[in-house]
Motif scaffolding. Structure first.
Motif, mmCIF file in Angstrom:
data_model
loop_
_atom_site.group_PDB
_atom_site.id
_atom_site.type_symbol
_atom_site.label_atom_id
_atom_site.label_comp_id
_atom_site.label_asym_id
_atom_site.label_seq_id
_atom_site.Cartn_x
_atom_site.Cartn_y
_atom_site.Cartn_z
ATOM 1 N N ASN A 65 0.826 -1.197 0.000
ATOM 2 C CA ASN A 65 0.000 0.000 0.000
ATOM 3 C C ASN A 65 0.865 1.253 0.000
ATOM 4 N N TYR A 66 0.238 2.390 -0.195
ATOM 5 C CA TYR A 66 0.954 3.655 -0.419
ATOM 6 C C TYR A 66 1.962 3.967 0.685
ATOM 7 N N SER A 67 1.564 3.841 1.945
ATOM 8 C CA SER A 67 2.473 4.186 3.047
ATOM 9 C C SER A 67 3.611 3.172 3.175
ATOM 10 N N ASN A 68 3.264 1.886 3.230
ATOM 11 C CA ASN A 68 4.290 0.852 3.371
ATOM 12 C C ASN A 68 5.217 0.785 2.166
ATOM 13 N N GLY A 69 4.774 1.349 1.053
ATOM 14 C CA GLY A 69 5.643 1.408 -0.124
ATOM 15 C C GLY A 69 6.922 2.174 0.155
ATOM 16 N N GLN A 70 6.865 3.113 1.108
ATOM 17 C CA GLN A 70 8.077 3.848 1.502
ATOM 18 C C GLN A 70 9.109 2.885 2.084
ATOM 19 N N VAL A 71 8.658 2.014 2.981
ATOM 20 C CA VAL A 71 9.557 1.048 3.622
ATOM 21 C C VAL A 71 10.094 0.081 2.578
ATOM 22 N N GLN A 72 9.204 -0.384 1.720
ATOM 23 C CA GLN A 72 9.597 -1.323 0.669
ATOM 24 C C GLN A 72 10.655 -0.710 -0.247
ATOM 25 N N ALA A 73 10.490 0.573 -0.588
ATOM 26 C CA ALA A 73 11.453 1.244 -1.460
ATOM 27 C C ALA A 73 12.826 1.341 -0.799
ATOM 28 N N LEU A 74 12.850 1.604 0.504
ATOM 29 C CA LEU A 74 14.124 1.713 1.206
ATOM 30 C C LEU A 74 14.786 0.352 1.379
ATOM 31 N N ILE A 75 13.987 -0.712 1.530
ATOM 32 C CA ILE A 75 14.539 -2.069 1.575
ATOM 33 C C ILE A 75 15.200 -2.410 0.241
ATOM 34 N N CYS A 76 14.666 -1.865 -0.831
ATOM 35 C CA CYS A 76 15.181 -2.153 -2.180
ATOM 36 C C CYS A 76 16.215 -1.135 -2.642
ATOM 37 N N SER A 77 16.647 -0.233 -1.752
ATOM 38 C CA SER A 77 17.649 0.766 -2.128
ATOM 39 C C SER A 77 19.026 0.110 -2.247
ATOM 40 N N SER A 78 19.991 0.880 -2.719
ATOM 41 C CA SER A 78 21.362 0.385 -2.894
ATOM 42 C C SER A 78 22.333 1.234 -2.087
ATOM 43 N N PRO A 79 23.474 0.666 -1.692
ATOM 44 C CA PRO A 79 24.453 1.428 -0.911
ATOM 45 C C PRO A 79 24.847 2.721 -1.630
ATOM 46 N N GLY A 80 24.918 3.806 -0.874
ATOM 47 C CA GLY A 80 25.343 5.083 -1.437
ATOM 48 C C GLY A 80 24.240 5.884 -2.095
ATOM 49 N N GLU A 81 23.085 5.281 -2.267
ATOM 50 C CA GLU A 81 21.972 6.003 -2.890
ATOM 51 C C GLU A 81 21.402 7.063 -1.961
ATOM 52 N N GLU A 82 20.842 8.110 -2.566
ATOM 53 C CA GLU A 82 20.074 9.066 -1.784
ATOM 54 C C GLU A 82 18.798 8.374 -1.314
ATOM 55 N N LYS A 123 15.206 7.686 -1.127
ATOM 56 C CA LYS A 123 14.003 7.926 -1.921
ATOM 57 C C LYS A 123 12.947 6.897 -1.531
ATOM 58 N N PRO A 124 11.807 7.353 -0.983
ATOM 59 C CA PRO A 124 11.477 8.761 -0.737
ATOM 60 C C PRO A 124 12.241 9.328 0.455
ATOM 61 N N ASP A 125 12.415 10.645 0.465
ATOM 62 C CA ASP A 125 13.079 11.320 1.569
ATOM 63 C C ASP A 125 11.995 12.013 2.383
ATOM 64 N N MET A 126 11.515 11.325 3.410
ATOM 65 C CA MET A 126 10.332 11.763 4.137
ATOM 66 C C MET A 126 10.675 12.418 5.472
ATOM 67 N N ASN A 127 9.849 13.359 5.860
ATOM 68 C CA ASN A 127 9.828 13.912 7.214
ATOM 69 C C ASN A 127 8.357 14.151 7.510
ATOM 70 N N ALA A 128 7.736 13.193 8.162
ATOM 71 C CA ALA A 128 6.285 13.215 8.290
ATOM 72 C C ALA A 128 5.868 12.513 9.585
ATOM 73 N N HIS A 129 4.571 12.239 9.711
ATOM 74 C CA HIS A 129 4.025 11.538 10.872
ATOM 75 C C HIS A 129 3.583 10.140 10.459
ATOM 76 N N PHE A 130 3.565 9.217 11.418
ATOM 77 C CA PHE A 130 3.116 7.856 11.115
ATOM 78 C C PHE A 130 2.244 7.335 12.246
ATOM 79 N N VAL A 131 1.504 6.256 11.929
ATOM 80 C CA VAL A 131 0.748 5.512 12.928
ATOM 81 C C VAL A 131 0.710 4.052 12.485
ATOM 82 N N ASP A 132 0.691 3.137 13.423
ATOM 83 C CA ASP A 132 0.680 1.717 13.089
ATOM 84 C C ASP A 132 -0.735 1.272 12.718
ATOM 85 N N VAL A 133 -0.823 0.402 11.723
ATOM 86 C CA VAL A 133 -2.115 -0.061 11.213
ATOM 87 C C VAL A 133 -2.957 -0.716 12.303
ATOM 88 N N ARG A 134 -2.315 -1.411 13.225
ATOM 89 C CA ARG A 134 -3.071 -2.094 14.286
ATOM 90 C C ARG A 134 -3.723 -1.100 15.241
#
Length: 341
Positions: free
Chosen positions: A214-231, A233-244
C-alpha cells in the motif's frame, strides 16, 4: 450487533474486520468484486459471523442501497473505509473526487433511507491531509490540529495526484459533516471521523505482502530495495501511525461515547527516512551494507523521537506503537515473503 465495513479487503479494513470478529460482532464486509469477496471469505476461514457483499462502484449514488435493503435493519454501526488512494492518472475527477465524495454521501443516504433509526454510529476513515495546509509544510511552528481544514480546492489540482487526494479526502469529510447537519432530524446516528497519518505495519495476512504494498508501506519497501550510497528515496519527514492502532481506533470510536461528533487525528510521532533506514540497518543484519545508509547513518532525527499528543489519545485512551516496532514488523514480513530472511 452487526457492523458494516466498506472497503473490507483493504490494508486497514482487514485488521478492523479481524478485531470486530474477535470481539464477537457480526460483520458485513463490502468489497468491489465477487473475486475479492471470495478471497476475503477464504482468508477469514469462512467465519459464519462474516457476510461479504459486493458493490461494484461506490461512485454511483445508490450503490449501497441493495446492501442496506438486505441488511439495513440489522446494522447498528457503519465503518466507511472505502476511498481511492493517491494514484497517478489523467482524470482526477473520476479517479479521486467522485468516488470519495459520492461514496461518502451514498452510504449516508442509504442509512437514511433504510436504517435511519437503527444505525447508531458512523465512523469514516478520513485522512490527516484533510487538516493540512501545504503552504505551511515548512513552518516549524505549525502542528496538526483537528480544528483545521485543508484549504485546497478542485481548481488547485492542476494534474497533481497528491493534491487530488488531499482535495478528495477534504471534500468527502466535509460532505459527511454537512449531511449530518442537514439530516439531524431524520437520522439517529452519531458521526466520528478518523484522520490517520502515514500508516505502517505488516499485512494481516502474509500473502498480501507479496508484490507492491500500500501507499504508506511502499516507503519502507522502497528503502529495503535501495542500494548502498543512494540518496534516500522517498526522503520523508512526516508523521506515522501503526495499522493495528488505526484498526483499534475504529472500534473505540463507536464504543466510546466521548468520540461522538469528533474529528480525531491518529498519529504516533514524526519520522524521517533516515530513521527508517537506521532501523533497517540495525535490526536486519542481512541488509547491512546492501541498502542505503542515508546521509547521517545511525543519527536519529530529534523530531521523530518527540511525540505530539492529540485528542485521540485522551478521547479513545489509545497508546500508540512506536516507530521501531512498526517498521520492524513491516520489514520482517516483507523480507520473509521475499525469502530474504
Amino acid at each position: 450487533m452487526a457492523v458494516l465495513v466498506t472497503g473490507a479487503n483493504g490494508f486497514i479494513a482487514k485488521y478492523i474486520v479481524h478485531d470486530l470478529l474477535n470481539e464477537g460482532y457480526d460483520v458485513i464486509g463490502v468489497v468491489r468484486s465477487q473475486a475479492k469477496a471470495d478471497s476475503l471469505a477464504k482468508q477469514f476461514g469462512g467465519n459464519p459471523h462474516l457476510a461479504v457483499e459486493v458493490v461494484h462502484d461506490i461512485a454511483v449514488l445508490g450503490a449501497f442501497d441493495s446492501v442496506f435493503h438486505k441488511h439495513g435493519k440489522n446494522i447498528d454501526i457503519v465503518l466507511h473505509c472505502a476511498s481511492p488512494l493517491p494514484s497517478e492518472g489523467d482524470d482526477y475527477e473520476k479517479t479521486h473526487m467522485i468516488p470519495a465524495v459520492n461514496g461518502t454521501i451514498g452510504i449516508l443516504e442509504a442509512v437514511k433511507k433504510y436504517a435511519a433509526q437503527t444505525v447508531k454510529h458512523v465512523v469514516i476513515t478520513s485522512s490527516v491531509v484533510a487538516v493540512m495546509d501545504p503552504a505551511k509544510r515548512t513552518d516549524s511552528t505549525w502542528i496538526l490540529d483537528e480544528k483545521n481544514w485543508c484549504p485546497l480546492r478542485k481548481e488547485d489540482i492542476n494534474g497533481d495526484f497528491h493534491v487530488a487526494y488531499m482535495v478528495s479526502k477534504t471534500y468527502a469529510e466535509r460532505a459527511a459533516w454537512e449531511f449530518l447537519k442537514n439530516n439531524r432530524g431524520e437520522v439517529k446516528f452519531e458521526l466520528t471521523t478518523l484522520l490517520p497519518t502515514y500508516v505502517f505495519g505488516p499485512q494481516l495476512f502474509e500473502e498480501d505482502a507479496l508484490g507492491s504494498l500500500n501507499y504508506s508501506n511502499g516507503q519502507v519497501q522502497a528503502l529495503i530495495c535501495s542500494s548502498p550510497g543512494e540518496e534516500l528515496k522517498p526522503d520523508m519527514n512526516a508523521h506515522f501511525v501503526d495499522v493495528r492502532d488505526v484498526a483499534k481506533a475504529h472500534l473505540l470510536a463507536f464504543q466510546k461515547e466521548e468520540a461522538a461528533g469528533k474529528r480525531l487525528i491518529l498519529t504516533s510521532c514524526r519520522y524521517t527516512s533516515q530513521d527508517v533506514v537506521n532501523i533497517l540497518n540495525e535490526k536486519f543484519p542481512q541488509l547491512k551494507g546492501k541498502i542505503s545508509e542515508g546521509p547521517n547513518p545511525g543519527k536519529y532525527d530529534a523530531s521523530s523521537v518527540v511525540g505530539e499528543h492529540h485528542k485521540a489519545e485522551e478521547v479513545l485512551g489509545i497508546k500508540y506503537a512506536g516507530l521501531e516496532k512498526s517498521i520492524y514488523d513491516t520489514a520482517a514480513q516483507v523480507l520473509k515473503v521475499e525469502l530474504r530472511l
